[in-house]
Design a protein around this motif. Structure first.
Motif, PDB file in Angstrom:
ATOM      1  N   ARG A   1      51.168 107.296  37.114  1.00  0.00           N
ATOM      2  CA  ARG A   1      51.557 105.897  36.962  1.00  0.00           C
ATOM      3  C   ARG A   1      52.370 105.486  38.188  1.00  0.00           C
ATOM      4  O   ARG A   1      53.288 106.200  38.589  1.00  0.00           O
ATOM      5  N   ALA A   2      52.025 104.365  38.788  1.00  0.00           N
ATOM      6  CA  ALA A   2      52.829 103.832  39.891  1.00  0.00           C
ATOM      7  C   ALA A   2      54.128 103.289  39.313  1.00  0.00           C
ATOM      8  O   ALA A   2      54.130 102.655  38.256  1.00  0.00           O
ATOM      9  N   GLU A   3      55.222 103.545  39.999  1.00  0.00           N
ATOM     10  CA  GLU A   3      56.551 103.118  39.538  1.00  0.00           C
ATOM     11  C   GLU A   3      57.263 102.338  40.633  1.00  0.00           C
ATOM     12  O   GLU A   3      56.940 102.473  41.813  1.00  0.00           O
ATOM     13  N   GLY A   4      58.237 101.550  40.234  1.00  0.00           N
ATOM     14  CA  GLY A   4      59.138 100.887  41.170  1.00  0.00           C
ATOM     15  C   GLY A   4      58.438 100.003  42.184  1.00  0.00           C
ATOM     16  O   GLY A   4      57.535  99.228  41.845  1.00  0.00           O
ATOM     17  N   GLU A   5      58.868 100.142  43.442  1.00  0.00           N
ATOM     18  CA  GLU A   5      58.332  99.309  44.515  1.00  0.00           C
ATOM     19  C   GLU A   5      56.842  99.541  44.741  1.00  0.00           C
ATOM     20  O   GLU A   5      56.114  98.617  45.102  1.00  0.00           O
ATOM     21  N   GLU A   6      56.384 100.775  44.532  1.00  0.00           N
ATOM     22  CA  GLU A   6      54.953 101.054  44.684  1.00  0.00           C
ATOM     23  C   GLU A   6      54.159 100.231  43.668  1.00  0.00           C
ATOM     24  O   GLU A   6      53.143  99.618  44.006  1.00  0.00           O
ATOM     25  N   ARG A   7      54.623 100.178  42.422  1.00  0.00           N
ATOM     26  CA  ARG A   7      53.931  99.401  41.403  1.00  0.00           C
ATOM     27  C   ARG A   7      53.912  97.919  41.777  1.00  0.00           C
ATOM     28  O   ARG A   7      52.884  97.255  41.675  1.00  0.00           O
ATOM     29  N   VAL A   8      55.051  97.413  42.223  1.00  0.00           N
ATOM     30  CA  VAL A   8      55.134  96.001  42.616  1.00  0.00           C
ATOM     31  C   VAL A   8      54.142  95.708  43.739  1.00  0.00           C
ATOM     32  O   VAL A   8      53.404  94.720  43.700  1.00  0.00           O
TER      33      VAL A   8
ATOM     34  N   SER B   1      50.794  93.409  43.294  1.00  0.00           N
ATOM     35  CA  SER B   1      50.606  92.242  44.171  1.00  0.00           C
ATOM     36  C   SER B   1      49.240  92.286  44.844  1.00  0.00           C
ATOM     37  O   SER B   1      48.596  91.250  45.024  1.00  0.00           O
ATOM     38  N   ARG B   2      48.818  93.459  45.202  1.00  0.00           N
ATOM     39  CA  ARG B   2      47.500  93.605  45.831  1.00  0.00           C
ATOM     40  C   ARG B   2      46.397  93.176  44.870  1.00  0.00           C
ATOM     41  O   ARG B   2      45.476  92.456  45.248  1.00  0.00           O
ATOM     42  N   TRP B   3      46.500  93.612  43.601  1.00  0.00           N
ATOM     43  CA  TRP B   3      45.532  93.197  42.591  1.00  0.00           C
ATOM     44  C   TRP B   3      45.623  91.687  42.355  1.00  0.00           C
ATOM     45  O   TRP B   3      44.608  91.026  42.148  1.00  0.00           O
ATOM     46  N   ALA B   4      46.834  91.142  42.366  1.00  0.00           N
ATOM     47  CA  ALA B   4      47.029  89.710  42.114  1.00  0.00           C
ATOM     48  C   ALA B   4      46.401  88.866  43.218  1.00  0.00           C
ATOM     49  O   ALA B   4      46.026  87.715  42.977  1.00  0.00           O
ATOM     50  N   GLU B   5      46.283  89.403  44.437  1.00  0.00           N
ATOM     51  CA  GLU B   5      45.591  88.687  45.513  1.00  0.00           C
ATOM     52  C   GLU B   5      44.093  88.588  45.211  1.00  0.00           C
ATOM     53  O   GLU B   5      43.448  87.625  45.597  1.00  0.00           O
ATOM     54  N   ILE B   6      43.565  89.584  44.520  1.00  0.00           N
ATOM     55  CA  ILE B   6      42.145  89.606  44.167  1.00  0.00           C
ATOM     56  C   ILE B   6      41.887  88.733  42.941  1.00  0.00           C
ATOM     57  O   ILE B   6      40.912  87.995  42.888  1.00  0.00           O
ATOM     58  N   ASP B   7      42.750  88.844  41.945  1.00  0.00           N
ATOM     59  CA  ASP B   7      42.591  88.108  40.685  1.00  0.00           C
ATOM     60  C   ASP B   7      43.789  87.196  40.495  1.00  0.00           C
ATOM     61  O   ASP B   7      44.860  87.638  40.091  1.00  0.00           O
ATOM     62  N   LYS B   8      43.600  85.928  40.772  1.00  0.00           N
ATOM     63  CA  LYS B   8      44.700  84.946  40.696  1.00  0.00           C
ATOM     64  C   LYS B   8      45.241  84.785  39.280  1.00  0.00           C
ATOM     65  O   LYS B   8      46.341  84.300  39.091  1.00  0.00           O
ATOM     66  N   ASP B   9      44.473  85.175  38.250  1.00  0.00           N
ATOM     67  CA  ASP B   9      44.909  85.042  36.859  1.00  0.00           C
ATOM     68  C   ASP B   9      45.541  86.318  36.310  1.00  0.00           C
ATOM     69  O   ASP B   9      45.811  86.411  35.111  1.00  0.00           O
TER      70      ASP B   9
ATOM     71  N   PRO C   1      51.129  93.262  24.790  1.00  0.00           N
ATOM     72  CA  PRO C   1      52.497  93.431  24.298  1.00  0.00           C
ATOM     73  C   PRO C   1      53.342  94.383  25.148  1.00  0.00           C
ATOM     74  O   PRO C   1      54.568  94.385  25.035  1.00  0.00           O
ATOM     75  N   THR C   2      52.697  95.196  25.989  1.00  0.00           N
ATOM     76  CA  THR C   2      53.421  96.139  26.839  1.00  0.00           C
ATOM     77  C   THR C   2      52.996  95.947  28.290  1.00  0.00           C
ATOM     78  O   THR C   2      51.962  95.359  28.577  1.00  0.00           O
ATOM     79  N   GLU C   3      53.805  96.470  29.195  1.00  0.00           N
ATOM     80  CA  GLU C   3      53.478  96.385  30.615  1.00  0.00           C
ATOM     81  C   GLU C   3      52.192  97.158  30.894  1.00  0.00           C
ATOM     82  O   GLU C   3      51.986  98.257  30.378  1.00  0.00           O
ATOM     83  N   THR C   4      51.336  96.562  31.697  1.00  0.00           N
ATOM     84  CA  THR C   4      50.076  97.199  32.075  1.00  0.00           C
ATOM     85  C   THR C   4      50.353  98.235  33.161  1.00  0.00           C
ATOM     86  O   THR C   4      50.907  97.904  34.210  1.00  0.00           O
ATOM     87  N   ALA C   5      49.968  99.471  32.903  1.00  0.00           N
ATOM     88  CA  ALA C   5      50.186 100.544  33.873  1.00  0.00           C
ATOM     89  C   ALA C   5      49.257 100.371  35.070  1.00  0.00           C
ATOM     90  O   ALA C   5      48.073 100.074  34.913  1.00  0.00           O
ATOM     91  N   VAL C   6      49.810 100.548  36.264  1.00  0.00           N
ATOM     92  CA  VAL C   6      49.019 100.646  37.482  1.00  0.00           C
ATOM     93  C   VAL C   6      48.836 102.145  37.709  1.00  0.00           C
ATOM     94  O   VAL C   6      49.815 102.889  37.804  1.00  0.00           O
TER      95      VAL C   6
END
Length: 168
Positions: A122-129, A133-141, A150-155
């Motif tokens: 599981r990516a943690e901390g700054e690596e997860r952020v 963000s990289r995924w969010a650039e691909i998928d704006k939603d 209901p829980t944080e989605t694991a990267v």
């Protein structure tokens, strides 16, 4: 409904990203997995394109059965690693493949370029952020979809490893 209420309802609908019905998401992934099985992986896997994601076929070890389990996942590459998200089609439950990896982190990832043994974490901390963000650039939603869970989605980072293939 009054005009003001209709306008507010329309604005609310526009403000929330549209997610396909759960039955459609499940049917699509079952169909994709069937295509991979029928073609031995010749069709249905693709490399990430600039600004996009690719698909891989991940073989894990069942946490209860010990049997090989296969799943199709979207991924991006990051410094030689494969990165995916444990989103379960944005449903509330954790995906079985992620539960399997938590019990048995060694797996095999088959991409368009071939199979490779990997170890999941599981990516943690700054690596997860950074990876989120990289995924969010691909998928704006992405953030809107993730907010439905209901829980944080694991990267999940799949790091190349040496050693035998645990999934057979």
């Amino acid at each position: 409904m009054t005009g003001d209420r209709e306008g507010h309802a329309a604005q609310t609908r526009r403000g929330r990203a549209r997610l396909q019905p759960r039955w459609f998401i499940v049917a699509f992934w079952h169909g994709h997995r069937a295509l991979l099985r029928l073609t031995g992986g010749r069709f249905g896997l693709w490399r990430p394109k600039p600004g996009g994601w690719g698909t891989l076929w991940l073989t894990t070890t069942g946490r209860r059965s010990g049997a090989p389990r296969r799943v199709v996942l979207g991924y991006v590459e990051d410094d030689g690693n494969l990165v995916t998200m444990a989103m379960n089609g944005w449903g509330p439950a954790e995906p079985a493949w992620w539960l399997n990896l938590q019990a048995h982190p060694d797996a095999v990832a088959q991409t368009r370029d071939g199979a490779r043994p990997v170890r999941a974490r599981r990516a943690e901390g700054e690596e997860r952020v950074r990876l989120w963000s990289r995924w969010a650039e691909i998928d704006k939603d992405l953030d809107d979809f993730a907010a439905r869970r209901p829980t944080e989605t694991a990267v999940v980072v799949l790091e190349r490893r040496d050693g035998p293939d645990p999934a057979g």
